[in-house]
Design a protein around this motif. Structure first.
Motif, mmCIF file in Angstrom:
data_model
loop_
_atom_site.group_PDB
_atom_site.id
_atom_site.type_symbol
_atom_site.label_atom_id
_atom_site.label_comp_id
_atom_site.label_asym_id
_atom_site.label_seq_id
_atom_site.Cartn_x
_atom_site.Cartn_y
_atom_site.Cartn_z
ATOM 1 N N ARG A 23 3.941 -9.235 3.505
ATOM 2 C CA ARG A 23 4.935 -10.262 3.203
ATOM 3 C C ARG A 23 4.372 -11.276 2.200
ATOM 4 O O ARG A 23 5.052 -11.673 1.256
ATOM 5 C CB ARG A 23 5.377 -10.979 4.473
ATOM 6 C CG ARG A 23 6.392 -12.072 4.184
ATOM 7 C CD ARG A 23 6.940 -12.730 5.397
ATOM 8 N NE ARG A 23 5.910 -12.916 6.407
ATOM 9 C CZ ARG A 23 6.145 -13.339 7.638
ATOM 10 N NH1 ARG A 23 7.368 -13.615 8.014
ATOM 11 N NH2 ARG A 23 5.169 -13.480 8.499
ATOM 12 N N ALA A 24 3.123 -11.688 2.404
ATOM 13 C CA ALA A 24 2.504 -12.653 1.484
ATOM 14 C C ALA A 24 2.344 -12.060 0.089
ATOM 15 O O ALA A 24 2.546 -12.750 -0.909
ATOM 16 C CB ALA A 24 1.154 -13.108 2.022
ATOM 17 N N LEU A 25 2.008 -10.785 0.000
ATOM 18 C CA LEU A 25 1.896 -10.142 -1.311
ATOM 19 C C LEU A 25 3.240 -10.149 -2.034
ATOM 20 O O LEU A 25 3.310 -10.392 -3.236
ATOM 21 C CB LEU A 25 1.382 -8.707 -1.172
ATOM 22 C CG LEU A 25 -0.101 -8.543 -0.873
ATOM 23 C CD1 LEU A 25 -0.416 -7.090 -0.511
ATOM 24 C CD2 LEU A 25 -0.937 -8.993 -2.068
ATOM 25 N N ARG A 26 4.321 -9.869 -1.299
ATOM 26 C CA ARG A 26 5.664 -9.871 -1.903
ATOM 27 C C ARG A 26 6.084 -11.274 -2.331
ATOM 28 O O ARG A 26 6.678 -11.459 -3.384
ATOM 29 C CB ARG A 26 6.701 -9.336 -0.914
ATOM 30 C CG ARG A 26 6.732 -7.860 -0.761
ATOM 31 C CD ARG A 26 7.962 -7.390 0.013
ATOM 32 N NE ARG A 26 8.181 -8.109 1.259
ATOM 33 C CZ ARG A 26 7.656 -7.777 2.439
ATOM 34 N NH1 ARG A 26 6.862 -6.744 2.534
ATOM 35 N NH2 ARG A 26 7.940 -8.482 3.518
ATOM 36 N N GLN A 27 5.787 -12.273 -1.512
ATOM 37 C CA GLN A 27 6.270 -13.618 -1.765
ATOM 38 C C GLN A 27 5.452 -14.396 -2.770
ATOM 39 O O GLN A 27 5.995 -15.199 -3.514
ATOM 40 C CB GLN A 27 6.343 -14.398 -0.455
ATOM 41 C CG GLN A 27 7.415 -13.887 0.460
ATOM 42 C CD GLN A 27 7.460 -14.622 1.791
ATOM 43 O OE1 GLN A 27 6.569 -15.382 2.126
ATOM 44 N NE2 GLN A 27 8.511 -14.372 2.555
ATOM 45 N N GLN A 28 4.134 -14.198 -2.791
ATOM 46 C CA GLN A 28 3.321 -15.048 -3.651
ATOM 47 C C GLN A 28 2.246 -14.330 -4.433
ATOM 48 O O GLN A 28 1.646 -14.920 -5.313
ATOM 49 C CB GLN A 28 2.710 -16.180 -2.843
ATOM 50 C CG GLN A 28 1.776 -15.711 -1.760
ATOM 51 C CD GLN A 28 1.608 -16.748 -0.697
ATOM 52 O OE1 GLN A 28 2.571 -17.225 -0.122
ATOM 53 N NE2 GLN A 28 0.392 -17.104 -0.433
ATOM 54 N N ILE A 45 -5.598 -3.248 6.446
ATOM 55 C CA ILE A 45 -5.592 -4.182 5.316
ATOM 56 C C ILE A 45 -6.089 -3.486 4.057
ATOM 57 O O ILE A 45 -5.506 -3.612 2.987
ATOM 58 C CB ILE A 45 -6.432 -5.426 5.652
ATOM 59 C CG1 ILE A 45 -5.674 -6.278 6.679
ATOM 60 C CG2 ILE A 45 -6.775 -6.225 4.402
ATOM 61 C CD1 ILE A 45 -6.505 -7.373 7.313
ATOM 62 N N ARG A 46 -7.191 -2.732 4.187
ATOM 63 C CA ARG A 46 -7.720 -2.006 3.023
ATOM 64 C C ARG A 46 -6.724 -0.972 2.503
ATOM 65 O O ARG A 46 -6.529 -0.828 1.307
ATOM 66 C CB ARG A 46 -9.048 -1.349 3.366
ATOM 67 C CG ARG A 46 -10.184 -2.340 3.468
ATOM 68 C CD ARG A 46 -11.532 -1.641 3.579
ATOM 69 N NE ARG A 46 -12.588 -2.615 3.751
ATOM 70 C CZ ARG A 46 -13.144 -3.298 2.759
ATOM 71 N NH1 ARG A 46 -12.737 -3.117 1.521
ATOM 72 N NH2 ARG A 46 -14.109 -4.169 2.998
ATOM 73 N N ALA A 47 -6.073 -0.253 3.408
ATOM 74 C CA ALA A 47 -5.096 0.756 2.994
ATOM 75 C C ALA A 47 -3.931 0.118 2.248
ATOM 76 O O ALA A 47 -3.487 0.630 1.215
ATOM 77 C CB ALA A 47 -4.592 1.531 4.212
ATOM 78 N N LEU A 48 -3.444 -1.007 2.743
ATOM 79 C CA LEU A 48 -2.332 -1.701 2.087
ATOM 80 C C LEU A 48 -2.736 -2.185 0.697
ATOM 81 O O LEU A 48 -2.006 -1.991 -0.272
ATOM 82 C CB LEU A 48 -1.863 -2.875 2.947
ATOM 83 C CG LEU A 48 -0.748 -3.731 2.363
ATOM 84 C CD1 LEU A 48 0.519 -2.913 2.186
ATOM 85 C CD2 LEU A 48 -0.488 -4.925 3.253
ATOM 86 N N ALA A 49 -3.896 -2.807 0.616
ATOM 87 C CA ALA A 49 -4.362 -3.314 -0.679
ATOM 88 C C ALA A 49 -4.586 -2.174 -1.670
ATOM 89 O O ALA A 49 -4.187 -2.266 -2.837
ATOM 90 C CB ALA A 49 -5.645 -4.115 -0.497
ATOM 91 N N GLU A 50 -5.205 -1.087 -1.218
ATOM 92 C CA GLU A 50 -5.441 0.055 -2.102
ATOM 93 C C GLU A 50 -4.134 0.660 -2.597
ATOM 94 O O GLU A 50 -4.036 1.092 -3.736
ATOM 95 C CB GLU A 50 -6.293 1.094 -1.400
ATOM 96 C CG GLU A 50 -7.738 0.658 -1.244
ATOM 97 C CD GLU A 50 -8.567 1.628 -0.421
ATOM 98 O OE1 GLU A 50 -8.055 2.713 -0.054
ATOM 99 O OE2 GLU A 50 -9.725 1.283 -0.137
ATOM 100 N N ALA A 51 -3.114 0.676 -1.741
ATOM 101 C CA ALA A 51 -1.808 1.201 -2.145
ATOM 102 C C ALA A 51 -1.203 0.375 -3.274
ATOM 103 O O ALA A 51 -0.419 0.890 -4.070
ATOM 104 C CB ALA A 51 -0.862 1.230 -0.953
ATOM 105 N N HIS A 52 -1.582 -0.901 -3.352
ATOM 106 C CA HIS A 52 -1.105 -1.785 -4.414
ATOM 107 C C HIS A 52 -2.107 -1.907 -5.553
ATOM 108 O O HIS A 52 -1.893 -2.690 -6.482
ATOM 109 C CB HIS A 52 -0.806 -3.176 -3.841
ATOM 110 C CG HIS A 52 0.439 -3.221 -3.019
ATOM 111 N ND1 HIS A 52 0.440 -2.970 -1.662
ATOM 112 C CD2 HIS A 52 1.724 -3.470 -3.359
ATOM 113 C CE1 HIS A 52 1.671 -3.069 -1.218
ATOM 114 N NE2 HIS A 52 2.474 -3.374 -2.221
#
Length: 70
Positions: A23-28, A45-52
């Motif tokens: 949510r924070a990545l989308r908003q800010q 957290i690592r998987a989410l960040a790597e996906a982006h």
């Protein structure tokens, strides 16, 4: 002092730390720091960040596992 927005997800079980991060990545966007003490949080957290395509750095703040995103 850090220029990153800090998210305190201590005490939350997965997937909540990763959901708060998403949510924070989308908003800010980045940079972000997330404090998360669930043992599964680092993996998610690592998987989410790597996906982006965003780098993650792990460290500790006051003994709490902390991850810098971006």
């Amino acid at each position: 002092m850090s220029d990153a927005t800090r998210i305190d997800a201590r005490g939350l079980r997965c997937p909540w730390p990763a959901l708060r991060l998403a949510r924070a990545l989308r908003q800010q966007g980045t940079p972000l720091e997330i404090l998360a003490d669930d043992p599964a949080a680092e993996r998610e957290i690592r998987a989410l960040a790597e996906a982006h395509g965003i780098a993650v750095t792990a460290f500790a703040i006051d003994g709490s596992p902390t991850f810098r995103i971006g």
